[in-house]
Design an enzyme around this catalytic site. Structure first.
Site, PDB file in Angstrom:
ATOM      1  N   SER A 200       0.846  -1.193   0.000  1.00 16.31           N
ATOM      2  CA  SER A 200       0.000   0.000   0.000  1.00 16.31           C
ATOM      3  C   SER A 200       0.883   1.245   0.000  1.00 16.31           C
ATOM      4  CB  SER A 200      -0.849   0.060   1.269  1.00 16.31           C
ATOM      5  OG  SER A 200      -1.553  -1.137   1.451  1.00 16.31           O
ATOM      6  N   CYS A 358      -7.754  -2.240   7.746  1.00 19.48           N
ATOM      7  CA  CYS A 358      -6.576  -2.628   6.965  1.00 19.48           C
ATOM      8  C   CYS A 358      -5.507  -3.242   7.864  1.00 19.48           C
ATOM      9  CB  CYS A 358      -6.019  -1.396   6.251  1.00 19.48           C
ATOM     10  SG  CYS A 358      -4.775  -1.820   5.020  1.00 19.48           S
TER      11      CYS A 358
HETATM   12  C1  LIG Z   1      -3.497  -5.444  -0.986  1.00 21.10           C
HETATM   13  C2  LIG Z   1      -2.245  -5.757  -0.207  1.00 21.10           C
HETATM   14  C3  LIG Z   1      -1.533  -4.727   0.396  1.00 21.10           C
HETATM   15  C4  LIG Z   1      -0.385  -5.001   1.132  1.00 21.10           C
HETATM   16  N1  LIG Z   1       0.274  -3.961   1.724  1.00 21.10           N
HETATM   17  C5  LIG Z   1       1.379  -4.210   2.446  1.00 21.10           C
HETATM   18  C6  LIG Z   1       2.081  -3.133   3.090  1.00 21.10           C
HETATM   19  O1  LIG Z   1       1.692  -1.956   2.983  1.00 21.10           O
HETATM   20  N2  LIG Z   1       3.189  -3.444   3.810  1.00 21.10           N
HETATM   21  C7  LIG Z   1       3.639  -4.741   3.947  1.00 21.10           C
HETATM   22  O2  LIG Z   1       4.675  -4.947   4.610  1.00 21.10           O
HETATM   23  N3  LIG Z   1       2.994  -5.761   3.352  1.00 21.10           N
HETATM   24  C8  LIG Z   1       1.895  -5.531   2.600  1.00 21.10           C
HETATM   25  N4  LIG Z   1       1.251  -6.578   1.982  1.00 21.10           N
HETATM   26  C9  LIG Z   1       1.846  -7.938   2.111  1.00 21.10           C
HETATM   27  C10 LIG Z   1       2.938  -8.109   1.035  1.00 21.10           C
HETATM   28  O3  LIG Z   1       2.344  -8.085  -0.245  1.00 21.10           O
HETATM   29  C11 LIG Z   1       3.713  -9.427   1.135  1.00 21.10           C
HETATM   30  O4  LIG Z   1       2.807 -10.483   1.215  1.00 21.10           O
HETATM   31  C12 LIG Z   1       4.675  -9.495   2.324  1.00 21.10           C
HETATM   32  O5  LIG Z   1       5.631  -8.445   2.249  1.00 21.10           O
HETATM   33  C13 LIG Z   1       5.417 -10.830   2.343  1.00 21.10           C
HETATM   34  O6  LIG Z   1       6.072 -10.990   1.115  1.00 21.10           O
HETATM   35  P1  LIG Z   1       7.461 -11.738   1.025  1.00 21.10           P
HETATM   36  O7  LIG Z   1       7.848 -11.832  -0.404  1.00 21.10           O
HETATM   37  O8  LIG Z   1       8.448 -11.108   1.966  1.00 21.10           O
HETATM   38  O9  LIG Z   1       7.089 -13.136   1.607  1.00 21.10           O
HETATM   39  P2  LIG Z   1       7.030 -14.498   0.756  1.00 21.10           P
HETATM   40  O10 LIG Z   1       8.386 -14.889   0.343  1.00 21.10           O
HETATM   41  O11 LIG Z   1       5.984 -14.362  -0.283  1.00 21.10           O
HETATM   42  O12 LIG Z   1       6.539 -15.466   1.874  1.00 21.10           O
HETATM   43  C14 LIG Z   1       5.178 -15.438   2.348  1.00 21.10           C
HETATM   44  C15 LIG Z   1       5.149 -15.886   3.806  1.00 21.10           C
HETATM   45  O13 LIG Z   1       5.723 -17.154   3.978  1.00 21.10           O
HETATM   46  C16 LIG Z   1       6.766 -17.106   4.948  1.00 21.10           C
HETATM   47  N5  LIG Z   1       7.947 -17.903   4.470  1.00 21.10           N
HETATM   48  C17 LIG Z   1       8.566 -17.775   3.282  1.00 21.10           C
HETATM   49  N6  LIG Z   1       9.587 -18.665   3.182  1.00 21.10           N
HETATM   50  C18 LIG Z   1       9.600 -19.369   4.347  1.00 21.10           C
HETATM   51  C19 LIG Z   1      10.418 -20.405   4.847  1.00 21.10           C
HETATM   52  N7  LIG Z   1      11.444 -20.910   4.143  1.00 21.10           N
HETATM   53  N8  LIG Z   1      10.149 -20.870   6.082  1.00 21.10           N
HETATM   54  C20 LIG Z   1       9.134 -20.372   6.793  1.00 21.10           C
HETATM   55  N9  LIG Z   1       8.327 -19.391   6.369  1.00 21.10           N
HETATM   56  C21 LIG Z   1       8.564 -18.898   5.164  1.00 21.10           C
HETATM   57  C22 LIG Z   1       7.187 -15.671   5.038  1.00 21.10           C
HETATM   58  O14 LIG Z   1       7.604 -15.338   6.355  1.00 21.10           O
HETATM   59  C23 LIG Z   1       5.909 -14.939   4.710  1.00 21.10           C
HETATM   60  O15 LIG Z   1       5.153 -14.737   5.883  1.00 21.10           O
HETATM   61  C24 LIG Z   1       0.088  -6.341   1.256  1.00 21.10           C
HETATM   62  C25 LIG Z   1      -0.611  -7.382   0.648  1.00 21.10           C
HETATM   63  C26 LIG Z   1      -1.761  -7.100  -0.067  1.00 21.10           C
HETATM   64  C27 LIG Z   1      -2.493  -8.230  -0.719  1.00 21.10           C
END
Ligand SMILES: Cc1cc2nc3c(=O)[nH]c(=O)nc-3n(C[C@H](O)[C@H](O)[C@H](O)COP(=O)(O)OP(=O)(O)OC[C@H]3O[C@@H](n4cnc5c(N)ncnc54)[C@H](O)[C@@H]3O)c2cc1C
Ligand code: SF4
Ligand code: SF4
Length: 400
Positions: A200, A358
């Site tokens: 966001s 949110c």
């Molecule tokens: C409409 C919308 C708005 C958003 N706005 C925000 C925002 O303003 N700020 C914000 O910070 N986020 C926001 N998000 C969330 C963001 O899009 C991501 O989902 C978030 O940052 C996690 O992405 P990532 O690539 O770091 O995690 P990913 O790599 O996609 O992993 C997803 C989850 O799995 C867990 N995971 C991954 N690998 C492992 C592993 N090997 N062992 C254990 N656990 C694991 C991670 O900890 C995480 O919780 C928003 C999501 C949506 C849908």
């Protein structure tokens, strides 16, 4: 029933017939006659190459249709047709024609995030018209990191960052409440490029400071998270590819009468920072119409705690809930909602009230129960009220 399709259209009322878009389109999907400039639905592949060069924005129009408008129909138009209502799959109900994103993966993420509203999301009627999908993975915007500041205390167990991205001379029109996509560099376990994650926007539409072409994000580092670690580790001067903007319903009403009840946890505060700054910039004289319920584990882990405390209570009434504060019982946002039951029962019955929720999905159930309880106490039925508010574009949920 055939699947509805998304169609790209040009607004004949605004278009100045400069034909820039026609030159920009790599697949010759744009053509014109003496009357109108039109897009051939059978050729357009949504590459977006025509969007940024259009001087009027008339190129940025999309409809969900059962059958594409033909070139002949479009040549006849004096104005764009309204979005038609479409039958829903099987049940004869209305299909969702809200275009939150053109890209199916992002549209699915947003549909999931908005599910908690209990039905089809609608923008507030007075909201500005959002642009969506001006940039996609094949044609991303490129931003330069202007700053990356930790918002939570060094010893707090959550690392949340305020990231400022400078867009230079690129046009990236974004409204408060919209999101941008960031695709982390590299390949996933299947050897495919990572899909973008959504963040966001936490700044108002005219930038961190008025008239700066930048935007800010509020990003929490997730253990092992691919994209959040990439974003949280960005340094000043680094370049980042952005897609979007996305989202066409979680928007701010442009109505001085509107009363905003904003409920969030953690990074869910991002859009509300944008909402508050927009209102402070454009309606500074308005008092008593914004209320924020904000939950975190401790004050140290609450993003923007310091700056928020400086916003006068008359502008933004604040209700903080801490679930792990020292020497205090556990408090979640729903407890603070219940503390304000009298005020909130009057607000939910008021046609000027807009509710926004949110943050973490886990907060939804408690908030919903609190509103049920508050409504019941006032002799009202929460589900009827909530559905009416959503239908009127006054109830919004974005949880992830
Ligand atoms: C409409 C919308 C708005 C958003 N706005 C925000 C925002 O303003 N700020 C914000 O910070 N986020 C926001 N998000 C969330 C963001 O899009 C991501 O989902 C978030 O940052 C996690 O992405 P990532 O690539 O770091 O995690 P990913 O790599 O996609 O992993 C997803 C989850 O799995 C867990 N995971 C991954 N690998 C492992 C592993 N090997 N062992 C254990 N656990 C694991 C991670 O900890 C995480 O919780 C928003 C999501 C949506 C849908
Ligand atoms: S989106 Fe791409 S394919 Fe479609 S009209 Fe514009 S330039 Fe042409
Ligand atoms: S670039 Fe924009 S204004 Fe010019 S012809 Fe195309 S749609 Fe119309």
């Amino acid at each position: 029933m055939t699947k509805p399709i998304k169609q790209h259209l040009i607004d004949p009322e605004i278009c100045i017939r400069c034909y820039t878009c026609e030159e920009a389109c790599p697949v010759d999907a744009i053509t014109h006659n003496d009357d109108n400039v039109v897009v051939d639905a059978s050729k357009c592949d949504f590459c977006m190459a025509c969007i940024a060069p259009c001087p009027t924005g008339s190129i940025d129009n999309w409809r969900v249709v059962a059958k594409a408008y033909s070139l002949e129909e479009q040549f006849e138009w004096l104005e764009l047709p309204e979005q038609e209502a479409l039958a829903g799959p099987g049940d004869g109900g209305e299909a969702d024609t809200t275009l939150e994103a053109l890209d199916d993966e992002v549209a699915a993420l947003l549909a999931e995030a908005h599910k908690g509203a209990g039905g089809k999301a609608k923008a507030p009627p007075s909201a500005s018209k959002p642009s969506i999908n001006l940039y996609n993975l094949g044609h991303p915007a490129e931003a330069v990191v202007q700053g990356n500041y930790r918002l939570t205390a060094e010893d707090a167990d959550s690392d949340v960052r305020h990231i400022i991205l400078d867009l230079g001379t690129q046009s990236f029109p974004v409204l408060e409440g919209q999101s941008v996509g960031i695709a982390p560099p590299g390949l996933d376990a299947q050897g495919k490029p990572f899909l973008p994650r959504l963040y966001s926007v936490s700044s108002p539409r005219d930038g961190e400071r008025p008239n700066t072409n930048n935007l800010s994000l509020t990003v929490k580092r997730e253990p092992h998270g691919v994209c959040s670690n990439y974003v949280c580790d960005l340094e000043r001067g680094d370049r980042v590819k952005l897609t979007g903007p996305f989202g066409s319903t979680f928007l701010l009403p442009n109505d001085p009468q509107a009363k905003l009840v904003m409920i969030c946890t953690g990074t869910g505060s991002a859009p509300f920072r944008g909402f508050t700054m927009r209102r402070q910039r454009t309606m500074p004289e308005i008092a008593g119409r914004m209320r924020l319920f904000f939950g975190a584990r401790t004050p140290d882990a609450l993003p923007y705690f310091g700056p928020l405390k400086k916003v006068p209570e008359a502008v933004l009434a604040k209700h903080f809930a801490f679930s792990r504060a020292e020497d205090a019982p556990k408090q979640y946002v729903q407890h603070r909602l219940l503390d304000e039951r009298e005020r909130l029962s009057a607000l939910i019955a008021d046609a000027d009230t807009h509710i926004y929720i949110c943050g973490l999905k886990a907060m939804e159930a408690g908030v919903e129960e609190a509103f049920e309880d508050i409504a019941r106490g006032a002799g009202l039925d929460w589900h009827t009220i909530r559905d009416g508010m959503r239908e009127a574009g006054r109830y919004h949920v974005e949880t992830y």
